[in-house]
Design an enzyme around this catalytic site. Structure first.
Site, PDB file in Angstrom:
ATOM      1  N   SER A  13     -31.149  17.494  29.403  1.00 20.94           N
ATOM      2  CA  SER A  13     -32.584  17.529  29.118  1.00 20.94           C
ATOM      3  C   SER A  13     -33.398  18.056  30.298  1.00 20.94           C
ATOM      4  CB  SER A  13     -33.069  16.133  28.723  1.00 20.94           C
ATOM      5  OG  SER A  13     -32.795  15.185  29.731  1.00 20.94           O
ATOM      6  N   TRP A  14     -33.135  17.556  31.504  1.00 17.35           N
ATOM      7  CA  TRP A  14     -33.945  17.971  32.648  1.00 17.35           C
ATOM      8  C   TRP A  14     -33.545  19.369  33.132  1.00 17.35           C
ATOM      9  CZ3 TRP A  14     -38.365  18.114  34.244  1.00 17.35           C
ATOM     10  CH2 TRP A  14     -38.768  18.213  35.578  1.00 17.35           C
ATOM     11  N   LYS A 190     -35.308   4.231  42.960  1.00 18.62           N
ATOM     12  CA  LYS A 190     -36.200   3.628  41.962  1.00 18.62           C
ATOM     13  C   LYS A 190     -35.473   3.347  40.651  1.00 18.62           C
ATOM     14  CE  LYS A 190     -36.350   7.654  39.751  1.00 18.62           C
ATOM     15  NZ  LYS A 190     -35.942   7.954  38.357  1.00 18.62           N
ATOM     16  N   ASP A 243     -42.737   8.347  40.770  1.00 20.15           N
ATOM     17  CA  ASP A 243     -41.500   8.340  39.978  1.00 20.15           C
ATOM     18  C   ASP A 243     -41.159   6.928  39.517  1.00 20.15           C
ATOM     19  OD1 ASP A 243     -39.290   9.350  38.739  1.00 20.15           O
ATOM     20  OD2 ASP A 243     -38.232   9.932  40.563  1.00 20.15           O
ATOM     21  N   THR A 247     -40.578   5.807  35.580  1.00 17.71           N
ATOM     22  CA  THR A 247     -39.247   5.342  35.198  1.00 17.71           C
ATOM     23  C   THR A 247     -39.248   3.885  34.765  1.00 17.71           C
ATOM     24  OG1 THR A 247     -38.351   6.878  36.840  1.00 17.71           O
ATOM     25  CG2 THR A 247     -36.835   5.275  35.946  1.00 17.71           C
ATOM     26  N   ARG A 254     -34.096   6.253  30.753  1.00 12.46           N
ATOM     27  CA  ARG A 254     -32.747   5.782  30.456  1.00 12.46           C
ATOM     28  C   ARG A 254     -32.406   4.526  31.257  1.00 12.46           C
ATOM     29  NH1 ARG A 254     -32.074  11.473  30.475  1.00 12.46           N
ATOM     30  NH2 ARG A 254     -31.234  11.571  32.571  1.00 12.46           N
ATOM     31  N   VAL A 278     -26.733  10.143  30.830  1.00 13.73           N
ATOM     32  CA  VAL A 278     -26.370   9.329  31.987  1.00 13.73           C
ATOM     33  C   VAL A 278     -27.580   8.560  32.511  1.00 13.73           C
ATOM     34  CG1 VAL A 278     -25.541   9.395  34.369  1.00 13.73           C
ATOM     35  CG2 VAL A 278     -24.523  10.893  32.641  1.00 13.73           C
TER      36      VAL A 278
END
Length: 334
Positions: A13-14, A190, A243, A247, A254, A278
């Protein structure tokens, strides 16, 4: 930037999102392992497995031949998971030209060596400028055209300014930083705090609990990050608290999802079996705890998360201890 050719490795995805951003500014070739993914990107301009509903630029090319993506590239972007990073980089070594910059997108540590991705690049491909692109970047939101900001970090201030324009696109704003260590560790550390926040959410904890975990978690990762050479101000920026907030609070995260499932009583083995992508925090947790011990840094939240991930205890048993029974001064370790 239009004269630079970019090779992007990793069809997740990224990696696909960054490839789509870069393709607006320069010729870009994306390498993916799955031939079906390659064909889909080239013919339908989509990657439904990782980015359902997103439209990719027609200028973006994909290939299953890593040599094709790397050989003519002026910049290489590594969008593969941390535990596969070294193996892919060793394949890159066979095709890359001298002095080509290599930018990492991965937010994890290599488990066996505890190394950051830029350290692995320097070891496997010495002499190549290295950097990291990181920040509060949820792929689906960026592909939907929503505003976002990121940081590209390299030690060379001249090269980083040149590459800044390569990644900036539309409402995706990219800032520069020369603190590679701090920016890279912010993205790594993080993730473990996000698992802790997810545990709380899975157990029905409130907003106050979430805010406390995020804030005290930031103190933990800042302590370790600075002990390892990062700059304090980096952890107050996009690569740190920015971030962290994304997240720890987004349903798309995720790592937060892993924590929520642990909070609901599932085992890590069950969660991993159900996940397609992942969660780097779960993978890197043993390396993070080893680094904390090595540098003499106390990380009570991360330590408790690791105990749950390793099966030593459960989220239900440990969660009350995440915020500590006794509290010291806010700006002292502990």
């Amino acid at each position: 930037m239009n004269n630079l050719k970019v090779g992007l490795l990793g069809g997740g995805s990224w990696g696909t999102t960054v490839a789509a951003l870069v393709a607006r500014n320069a010729p870009a070739t994306l390498w993916a392992r799955n031939p079906e993914t390659v064909q889909e990107i080239n013919t339908r301009h989509s990657n439904e497995t990782y980015l359902p509903g997103a439209r990719l630029p027609e200028k973006l090319r994909a290939t299953a031949d890593i040599g094709e993506a790397v050989a003519g590239a002026d910049v290489i972007v590594m969008g593969v998971p941390a535990q596969n990073f070294r193996g892919v980089l060793q394949q890159v070594r066979e095709h890359i030209r001298p002095w080509v910059p290599i930018i990492s997108l991965a937010k994890g540590l290599e488990l066996d060596t505890r190394m950051r991705m830029t350290e692995i690049i320097a070891e496997v491909l010495p002499g190549h400028p290295v950097g990291v692109l990181t920040g509060p970047n949820l792929a689906r939101e960026i592909m939907a055209g929503q505003a976002a900001a990121s940081v590209i970090a390299m030690e060379d201030a001249i090269i980083v300014r040149e590459l800044q324009c390569l990644f900036s696109s539309g409402l995706f704003r990219v800032y520069t930083n020369t603190d590679v260590v701090g920016c890279e560790l912010g993205g790594v550390l993080k993730n473990i705090i996000a698992i802790a926040v997810g545990m709380g959410d899975g157990l029905g904890a409130g907003d106050n609990t979430r805010a406390s975990l995020i804030t005290r978690g930031l103190a933990e990762i800042s302590r370790l990050g600075c002990a390892m050479g990062g700059q304090p101000e980096t952890f107050a920026g996009l690569a740190g608290i920015g971030d962290m907030i994304a997240t720890c609070t987004s349903p798309q995260s995720r790592n937060r999802h892993v924590g929520m499932e642990l909070g609901r009583g599932k085992s890590m083995a069950t969660i991993s079996g159900e996940m397609f992508m992942v969660a780097e925090g779960a993978k890197s947790a043993p390396a993070v705890m080893a680094l904390a011990e090595q540098h003499g840094v106390e990380m009570p939240i991360a330590s408790d998360v690791y105990k749950v991930l390793s099966g030593e205890t459960s989220a239900q048993r440990i969660f009350r201890g995440l915020l500590r029974v006794s509290a010291g001064a806010e700006w002292e370790p502990g």
